[in-house]
Design an enzyme around this catalytic site. Structure first.
Site, PDB file in Angstrom:
ATOM      1  N   SER A  24      36.368  51.044  28.163  1.00  0.00           N
ATOM      2  CA  SER A  24      35.590  50.875  29.357  1.00  0.00           C
ATOM      3  C   SER A  24      36.706  50.613  30.372  1.00  0.00           C
ATOM      4  CB  SER A  24      34.558  49.932  29.363  1.00  0.00           C
ATOM      5  OG  SER A  24      33.635  50.106  28.480  1.00  0.00           O
ATOM      6  N   LYS A  27      38.518  55.909  31.609  1.00  0.00           N
ATOM      7  CA  LYS A  27      39.177  57.155  31.017  1.00  0.00           C
ATOM      8  C   LYS A  27      38.507  58.406  31.761  1.00  0.00           C
ATOM      9  CE  LYS A  27      39.790  57.348  26.655  1.00  0.00           C
ATOM     10  NZ  LYS A  27      38.840  55.898  26.445  1.00  0.00           N
ATOM     11  N   LYS A 196      50.187  40.404  33.781  1.00  0.00           N
ATOM     12  CA  LYS A 196      51.176  40.521  32.475  1.00  0.00           C
ATOM     13  C   LYS A 196      51.098  42.097  32.050  1.00  0.00           C
ATOM     14  CE  LYS A 196      52.216  37.178  31.421  1.00  0.00           C
ATOM     15  NZ  LYS A 196      53.481  36.222  31.951  1.00  0.00           N
ATOM     16  N   PRO A 199      50.265  43.504  27.450  1.00  0.00           N
ATOM     17  CA  PRO A 199      49.260  44.190  26.925  1.00  0.00           C
ATOM     18  C   PRO A 199      49.615  45.622  26.763  1.00  0.00           C
ATOM     19  CG  PRO A 199      48.327  42.679  27.974  1.00  0.00           C
ATOM     20  CD  PRO A 199      49.612  42.253  28.360  1.00  0.00           C
ATOM     21  N   GLY A 363      12.265  59.636  28.723  1.00  0.00           N
ATOM     22  CA  GLY A 363      12.236  58.436  27.722  1.00  0.00           C
ATOM     23  C   GLY A 363      11.534  59.124  26.378  1.00  0.00           C
ATOM     24  N   CYS A 390      10.733  64.431  33.422  1.00  0.00           N
ATOM     25  CA  CYS A 390      10.402  64.668  31.823  1.00  0.00           C
ATOM     26  C   CYS A 390       9.185  63.669  31.613  1.00  0.00           C
ATOM     27  CB  CYS A 390      11.510  64.291  31.024  1.00  0.00           C
ATOM     28  SG  CYS A 390      11.457  64.976  29.624  1.00  0.00           S
ATOM     29  N   MET A 393       7.032  63.044  34.629  1.00  0.00           N
ATOM     30  CA  MET A 393       5.984  63.741  34.746  1.00  0.00           C
ATOM     31  C   MET A 393       4.684  63.687  33.895  1.00  0.00           C
ATOM     32  SD  MET A 393       6.056  68.058  34.377  1.00  0.00           S
ATOM     33  CE  MET A 393       4.816  69.273  34.026  1.00  0.00           C
ATOM     34  N   GLU A 414       2.514  62.445  21.113  1.00  0.00           N
ATOM     35  CA  GLU A 414       3.814  61.907  20.736  1.00  0.00           C
ATOM     36  C   GLU A 414       3.376  60.285  20.150  1.00  0.00           C
ATOM     37  OE1 GLU A 414       8.288  60.524  22.311  1.00  0.00           O
ATOM     38  OE2 GLU A 414       6.735  61.369  23.682  1.00  0.00           O
ATOM     39  N   HIS A 529      15.315  67.862  34.108  1.00  0.00           N
ATOM     40  CA  HIS A 529      16.201  66.817  34.322  1.00  0.00           C
ATOM     41  C   HIS A 529      17.108  67.493  35.433  1.00  0.00           C
ATOM     42  CE1 HIS A 529      15.222  63.776  31.089  1.00  0.00           C
ATOM     43  NE2 HIS A 529      15.111  64.925  30.511  1.00  0.00           N
ATOM     44  N   GLU A 531      18.730  65.800  37.771  1.00  0.00           N
ATOM     45  CA  GLU A 531      19.669  64.746  38.006  1.00  0.00           C
ATOM     46  C   GLU A 531      21.137  65.304  37.221  1.00  0.00           C
ATOM     47  OE1 GLU A 531      17.725  63.319  33.950  1.00  0.00           O
ATOM     48  OE2 GLU A 531      17.169  64.092  35.970  1.00  0.00           O
TER      49      GLU A 531
END
Length: 557
Positions: A24, A27, A196, A199, A363, A390, A393, A414, A529, A531
């Site tokens: 984390s 990258k 430091k 590492p 979801g 999704c 809606m 579902e 979607h 987004e």
């Protein structure tokens, strides 16, 4: 393709991005920012991700495990870092831009079963590493630079085949066509007041022990790196001092291209390739983005009512798309995460009052759905701008069917499938077949979960004069999908008579893609979607207008 050294149509130069010390560190963000900076200098780029986990892809992973699944136009379920790549470069990701150990081993074993290896003993070296190298080289004649991010950190046992593969790959290529960029951590010890470097030194030595020497070091730090420490890192890690690049914490990820450029990252990379003189960068796009982030005319608050709200990365693209919409409207969007389960059986009003807009994302599964239905009802009744994506809606359609259209027991197949018995009138049902390109796709409810949804880009036709057609400025769109269940078209007339209009349909008229309330200031539900296609310099039309509606609702205009 643009020639880099005067030779016509060269193969791509490769930049391999690795990480050390801890995970984390960013990258994916560093890779995306570097890609955008190389674009600013006139080069073409493609970014891809090599993940060491044994899942074939992230599609069946819990959002709590891996964050969101980013879907490409060609229907691949990929790592969320590919979202960063697209948002920063505008280059649409492809199925060939993401691979995992699971996919690699699956391919190798399929070839072994077919007899492709002619009876040889199958080993990690050379068979697995060759499969990885083949993946890396796909499309290398299409761009100037190929950026390949290796997931995890150096020293992870599952990552060793990937590190060995990129080591071999760099030796297979002519000298000067591959470089390695390594991200590390420079921890700050407040007690001694020091950064430091040990590492970072150990991480580089670990990388060197497997035959890879970094050309550029990107050091994540909370404090400025003193010249003395920079020289020390360069000396002990065997890199040029100018190739030690600081990566500081930023208020917005969209500051990263300018921040990395100011620290000299793109110049260090071009120097490592021996490209001189380097083309001057054109950074107007990122200066405009920076200005829109830091110079706003107010704030709006948006409630995201979901079931994975404990991990923001589960809705990463949605959050970023809201930021993009805010940039377009010159407002800061304050995102508030609301757990749908909190009011599954109670009143939604105390949890949703005061927000300028409500968004219900996608979801899977029944948990939290009653809360999402109540969120859609609250937005409809109180005239609050609502965007359902999704499942969001589908919940809006179920709410309309129950409370307005007279289908009291409306629900989704579902949820019945989960419970093992029929409890609802299935307004939303399991899609058994659809057309993808020129082929018919068929699915069963009990098929394997991985890769069996309606995935990737599909066209939709919008109703002339509808709110959503006005938002898009056209009646023909294409958007990315990821779902197994669809709104049943047989309820269309009943729902439209109640006021919920079906204003977006698949080209054959069988699959509802968009619904909207005719008498609501802004209430749109989409099966896809949006987004996933939004960018800071090119916000998605739905998010631009959704934030505009939120701004209007907050009386900022």
């Amino acid at each position: 393709m643009k020639a880099i050294t005067g030779v016509a149509k060269p193969m791509a130069r490769f930049i391999f991005i690795t990480g050390g010390v801890v995970s984390s560190l960013g990258k994916g963000l560093a890779s995306a920012a570097l890609g955008s900076l190389l674009q600013a200098r006139g080069y073409t780029v493609r970014l891809r991700k090599l993940d060491p986990y044994l899942n074939v892809d992230p599609g069946t992973m819990s959002p709590f495990e891996h964050g969101e699944v980013f879907v490409t136009d060609d229907g691949a379920e990929t790592d969320l870092d590919l979202g960063h790549y697209e948002r920063f470069t505008g280059v649409p990701a492809r199925m060939t831009d993401s691979v995992s150990s699971g996919r690699v081993y699956s391919n190798v074993l399929e070839k072994e079963r077919r007899g492709d290896y002619l009876g040889k003993t199958i080993q990690v070296v050379p068979h697995v590493t060759n499969e990885i190298k083949e993946f890396i080289s796909i499309g290398e004649d299409e761009v100037d630079f190929m950026l390949c991010e290796i997931g995890g950190t150096v020293g992870d046992i599952e990552g060793l085949p990937f590190f060995e593969a990129i080591r071999q790959f760099s030796h297979d290529k002519p000298r000067g066509e591959c470089i390695f960029m390594h991200l590390t951590l420079l921890p700050y010890l407040a007690a001694s007041g020091e950064l430091k470097t040990k590492p970072t030194q150990h991480s580089v030595k670990e990388l060197q022990s497997i035959g890879i020497a970094p050309d550029v070091l990107v050091c994540r730090s909370e404090q400025p790196i003193p010249e003395k420490e920079r020289e020390k890192i360069a000396l002990f890690c065997n890199v040029r001092k100018e190739a030690v690049v600081a990566a500081y914490d930023l208020k917005s990820i969209y500051e990263a291209p300018l921040a990395y450029h100011n620290e000299g990252l793109d110049q260090a990379v071009l120097d490592a390739f021996g490209i001189a003189p380097a083309p001057k960068p054109k950074l107007d796009r990122w200066h405009d983005v920076y200005d829109r982030i830091h110079n706003t005319d107010g704030e709006v608050s948006v409630a995201i009512v979901g079931k994975y709200t404990q991990l923001e990365d589960a809705y990463k693209s949605i959050k970023e798309a809201l930021v993009h919409g805010g940039m377009h409207n010159r407002v800061k969007v304050n995102v508030n995460w609301v757990d749908a389960e909190v009011f599954d059986k109670g009143d939604a009003a105390p949890h949703l009052e005061g927000y300028d807009a409500i968004l219900v994302p996608g979801g899977f599964g029944e948990r939290g759905t009653e809360g999402k239905i109540k969120a859609a009802q609250f937005a409809r009744e109180h005239k609050v701008p609502y965007l359902g994506i999704c499942l969001g809606m589908q919940m809006a359609v179920i709410e309309a069917a129950r409370n307005v259209a007279g289908v009291a027991d409306a629900g989704s197949e579902e949820f019945d499938h989960e419970a093992g018995k029929k409890r609802f009138e299935p307004v939303v049902y399991h899609l058994k077949e659809w057309v993808q390109g020129n082929a018919k796709v068929q699915r069963k409810a009990d098929d394997d979960k991985g890769g069996t949804m309606r995935l990737g880009s599909y066209n939709a036709s919008l109703t002339e004069g509808s709110n959503v057609a006005n938002v898009y400025g056209t009646t023909a769109i294409d958007e990315r999908h990821r779902h197994r269940y669809e709104v049943d078209i047989k309820y269309r007339e009943q729902l439209e008579n109640a006021g919920l209009k079906f204003t977006g349909m698949s080209p054959d008229g069988r699959l509802p893609e968009i619904v909207e309330w005719a008498d609501h200031p802004w209430f749109i539900g989409v099966q896809f979607h949006p987004e996933l296609k939004s960018k800071p310099f090119d916000p998605h039309p739905l998010f631009k207008d959704f934030v505009r509606a939120a701004k209007e609702n907050s009386r900022l205009v």
